[in-house]
Design an enzyme around this catalytic site. Structure first.
Site, PDB file in Angstrom:
ATOM      1  N   TYR A 192       8.345  -5.676  -1.176  1.00 47.77           N
ATOM      2  CA  TYR A 192       7.334  -5.241  -2.138  1.00 47.77           C
ATOM      3  C   TYR A 192       7.685  -3.947  -2.881  1.00 47.77           C
ATOM      4  CZ  TYR A 192       4.208  -9.039  -1.019  1.00 47.77           C
ATOM      5  OH  TYR A 192       3.664 -10.294  -0.879  1.00 47.77           O
ATOM      6  N   GLU A 202      -0.326 -11.840   4.476  1.00 48.85           N
ATOM      7  CA  GLU A 202       0.870 -12.553   4.936  1.00 48.85           C
ATOM      8  C   GLU A 202       1.174 -12.262   6.394  1.00 48.85           C
ATOM      9  OE1 GLU A 202       3.583 -11.343   1.849  1.00 48.85           O
ATOM     10  OE2 GLU A 202       2.266 -12.297   0.367  1.00 48.85           O
TER      11      GLU A 202
END
Length: 397
Positions: free
Chosen positions: A98, A140
């Site tokens: 990310y 997630e």
């Protein structure tokens, strides 16, 4: 933990929505080009066909625009976040990706907008991205916890190949390590990965599971994609059909996905599919109890490309309505098909469409335009949108 956005940051992000609507695809195209040039290993994660055809940048541009629009009301993006989080989990995306993505995305925004990207805009979008990344990472991680002992790629042997139609072949996949397979929810999918010598890359694709859970294999049923719509033939589907044989090895990730049926419920099911969209419906049908009312409404170009016809004829708990766009000599209406042409719900018996039953749940799978049309029709007939479930293949919208 990401710092919550301030009111001024929210206002700045929302004010950029019109600009992103105009320049979003240019931003995301540049983002992917720079990200993959600097991190070539990520080409093993992203679908090359979606890059070549521009589908991936367009999808990301739409997602960024939606985020800018609803940054102050993220509940409206809940369904999209859930779908994307499951897709990420199926690709084994980890938290350390990310910050890398964020860096290249903000740099692409600055490069495309130029002087219009003020320090205030850059600051607001950096903060907004951090908040969104944290949402995805948290969801997630929950999904990975549910995966228990199986995370990442696992080797499976092709136990059996069965031709279902002129376009669709089923692959029965058994784990090479012999360890029992976890159950999944009917309608969910796996990611499958092959090495593609012509690209020098691994390439993943998502395929719906097409049989009931609880067996010693997973079954996927793959259409050999000619690429008429995308402009490029399906790389992985063609490799599977032409080059992979029984005994060969592929790699899978844990089943996942937000499109599924709860088998313990007994509410009526109306399944509407087109083409290879029949695959998750077969998992649902094979998993449902014999007392559950199921109506399947399916459309295919012709009987030659239609899969699972014989299986469905013997499914006692399913009322099937078949639309064929092209008929061949000798095919009999009411035996080989019900209606000529594309799926038209106006022609389906009321008892099979169940629009007057407030408990009925609708599951739709096929091309995006097909699903949107079905959804609009059902909602127009008074079906609550929360009862219409769509399985969006590819990068979605």
């Amino acid at each position: 933990m990401a710092t919550p956005l301030t009111p001024s940051q929210i206002a700045v992000v929302k004010s950029t929505a019109p600009v992103l609507k105009v320049h979003g695809e240019a931003i995301t195209t540049l983002f992917y080009a720079n990200l993959l040039a600097a991190n070539p290993a990520l080409r093993n994660v992203f679908n090359e066909a979606n890059q070549v055809g521009g589908a991936q940048p367009r999808a990301l541009a739409g997602a960024v625009f939606a985020y800018a629009t609803y940054v102050d009301d993220l509940g409206k993006l809940g369904a999209a976040v859930e779908r994307i989080a499951h897709k990420h989990a199926s690709l084994n995306v980890q938290p350390d990706l990310y910050p890398v993505v964020g860096k290249f995305l903000i740099e692409a925004v600055a490069a495309v907008l130029g002087d219009a990207c003020t320090a205030e805009i850059a600051d607001a979008w950096t903060a907004a991205y951090a908040v969104l990344a944290e949402i995805f990472i948290a969801r997630e991680q929950q999904i990975y916890v549910d995966f228990e002992k199986w995370t990442g790629w696992r080797r499976f042997k092709i136990q059996k190949k069965v031709i279902e139609s002129s376009e669709i072949t089923s692959f029965y996949l058994a784990p090479e390590d012999g360890v029992a397979l976890p159950k999944f929810l009917p309608g969910q999918y796996i990611s499958l990965q092959l090495h593609v010598p012509s690209l020098g890359l691994n390439q993943p694709r998502q395929y719906s599971l097409s049989d009931a859970p609880g067996k010693d294999y997973y079954r996927i049923s793959v259409k050999k994609e000619a690429g008429k719509d995308a402009g490029v033939a399906g790389l992985i589907s063609n490799l599977l059909h032409a080059e992979y044989k029984e005994g060969d090895v592929v790699e899978l990730t844990h089943p996942t996905g937000e499109f599924f049926v709860k088998t313990e419920e007994e509410t009526p099911l109306v399944l509407v599919s087109a083409g290879v969209g029949i695959t998750p419906m077969m998992s649902i049908i094979n998993s449902a109890g014999s007392k559950r009312k199921i109506s399947l409404i399916h459309g295919a170009h012709s009987s030659e490309v239609r899969a699972f016809a014989d299986t469905l004829k013997s499914a006692a708990n399913v009322q099937t309505t078949v639309f064929l766009s092209t008929l061949k000599a000798g095919e009999v209406q009411g035996v080989d098909y019900d209606f000529e042409g594309r799926v038209d719900l106006e022609k389906v018996e009321a008892a099979r469409l169940c629009v007057d039953d407030a408990a009925a749940q609708y599951y739709v799978c096929g091309p995006t335009a097909f699903m949107t049309g079905i959804q609009q029709y059902l909602v127009g007939r008074g079906v609550g949108q929360d009862r219409v479930h769509l399985e969006i293949f590819g990068v979605g919208n």
